[in-house]
Design a protein around this motif. Structure first.
Motif, short mmCIF file in Angstrom:
data_model
loop_
_atom_site.label_atom_id
_atom_site.label_comp_id
_atom_site.label_asym_id
_atom_site.label_seq_id
_atom_site.Cartn_x
_atom_site.Cartn_y
_atom_site.Cartn_z
N THR A 1 0.85 -1.21 0.00
CA THR A 1 0.00 0.00 0.00
C THR A 1 0.87 1.25 0.00
O THR A 1 0.65 2.20 -0.77
N VAL B 1 -7.34 4.25 1.71
CA VAL B 1 -6.20 5.13 2.03
C VAL B 1 -6.15 6.26 0.99
O VAL B 1 -5.95 7.44 1.32
N THR C 1 -6.58 10.25 1.72
CA THR C 1 -5.45 11.13 1.38
C THR C 1 -5.87 12.24 0.43
O THR C 1 -5.41 13.38 0.54
#
Ligand code: G3P
Ligand code: MG
Length: 381
Positions: A195, A264, A268
């Motif tokens: 990731t 994620v 972000t």
């Protein structure tokens, strides 16, 4: 062409009985469960071989080259198979080596390949023809601080990591390792490192690792502007959120990793619901491209099986036998064949599906692959 021996077989010019149907078998949860043969699977494939009824193995699994995977299955199910008898999740990626033209060819570009045990997937990519393949493990061993918590896996990565083709140099982007495309060939084993590395590249300046584009995904920037302006494209090979492994309940598959990475990314680039859509390509069942790839392979095999004949009778039916409504049943039901074949889905109870109304309605539900094939042979009479 030739005499029609009932609906199932047609005699072609050389008076060979050619079936007008074929089978596509999912693997995990249909033929094998946790790599062990499911009862009846070996006998079923042996019957089809004896009757010269073509079949192909169509799996969202992978991690090994087709030759290696079929050798294992051939041994487990005691059926002769070769690499053309299987389509794995990443098989279609081989077509990206040469691409459709000079610019799209990735053969000599630097590509990241994530997933699988060790660098097995790197070796698959190299056998496909990719000449410059980097793994997250290579990147970690060259820059252990890229993800502070993978040090516990240092001895694992050491066994297969290779030196990077170019160093990662945040101070001088132009000189820093540039990745041109990212592939997830199989389920990542270290979701955290993979990731982090993929996020670094999605936010990078033109795919140069260790750099940050002036617009990509920084909450402190006015518009979190994500511009696909040269970041490497992200390819996933298998959409399965869950799959049937040894544990009695389905396990998270590569789709789980994709959703975690997507979370994620969303956080972000703007937060839940406001996130900037992550541009990516996802292949595998249930998607049209994977079924098209399998049908093309099946037609080549059928021609080879009948002496290279090109005037074989039309392949009218393909019976797709699977355990996962979301990938096997949905895929076969929605596949629009380029040759007008009718793909009919049969759901079995030996994998992900465990009863009740499936989310995608199969032609029929069978206890196992042997009963599924018996139903299809009856139906094709
Ligand atoms: O990763 C393997 C899993 O996704 C399922 O594979 O053979 O059931 O399509 P298969
Ligand atoms: Mg399955």
């Amino acid at each position: 062409s030739g005499r029609n021996l009932g609906r199932r077989f047609i005699q072609n010019a050389s008076s060979t009985r050619v079936p007008n149907f074929a089978f596509a078998f999912d693997i995990d949860g249909v033929l094998l469960r946790a790599s062990k043969p499911i009862p009846g699977a070996a006998e079923t494939l042996a019957l089809l071989k004896r009757q010269n009824i073509p079949f192909i193995l169509l799996t969202n699994g992978g991690g090994k080259h087709e030759t290696e995977r079929v050798a294992e299955i051939s041994q487990k199910l005691n059926v002769p198979l070769d690499a053309t008898d299987i389509v794995q999740s990443h098989s279609p990626f081989a077509e990206l080596v040469k691409g459709t033209d000079e610019t799209s060819a990735l053969e000599h570009k630097c590509v990241l390949v994530a997933g699988g045990d060790g660098d097995g997937c790197r070796r698959v990519a190299e056998q496909y023809g990719f000449k410059n393949v980097v793994t997250p493990g290579d990147i970690f061993m060259a820059n252990p601080s890229i993800w502070p918590f993978s040090k516990n896996f240092y001895d694992y990565y050491k066994t297969f990591a290779r030196p990077l083709p170019k160093p990662v140099d945040p101070r001088d982007p132009a000189k820093s390792l540039k990745i041109d495309a990212m592939f997830v060939f199989n389920d990542p084993r270290d979701w955290a490192l993979d990731t982090q590395v993929i996020m670094d590249l999605l936010l990078s300046s033109q795919g140069h690792l260790g750099t940050l584009s002036d617009k990509n995904g920084r909450a402190d920037l006015p518009n979190h502007g994500y511009q696909q302006d040269g970041q490497p494209h992200l390819y996933f090979s298998n959409p399965d959120l869950w799959w049937a492994a040894a544990y009695p309940l389905p396990r998270l598959g590569q789709g789980g990793f994709r959703e975690a990475l997507g979370g994620v990314w969303a956080a972000t680039t703007g937060g839940p619901g406001k996130g900037i859509e992550l541009k990516k390509s996802v292949i595998g069942k249930p998607y049209q491209g994977t079924y098209e790839f399998a049908e093309r392979q099946m037609l080549r095999n059928r021609s080879t099986a009948f002496g290279g004949a090109t005037n074989l009778p039309h392949l009218q039916h393909v019976y797709m036998i699977g355990d996962n409504p979301e990938s096997d049943i949905r895929g076969a039901n929605s596949y629009r064949s380029n040759i007008g074949s009718s793909w009919q889905s049969i759901l079995v109870r030996t994998g992900v599906y465990s009863g009740g109304e499936p989310a995608w309605t199969p032609k029929t539900i069978a206890d196992d692959v042997q009963k599924a094939v018996q139903w299809a042979l009856e139906a094709s009479k």
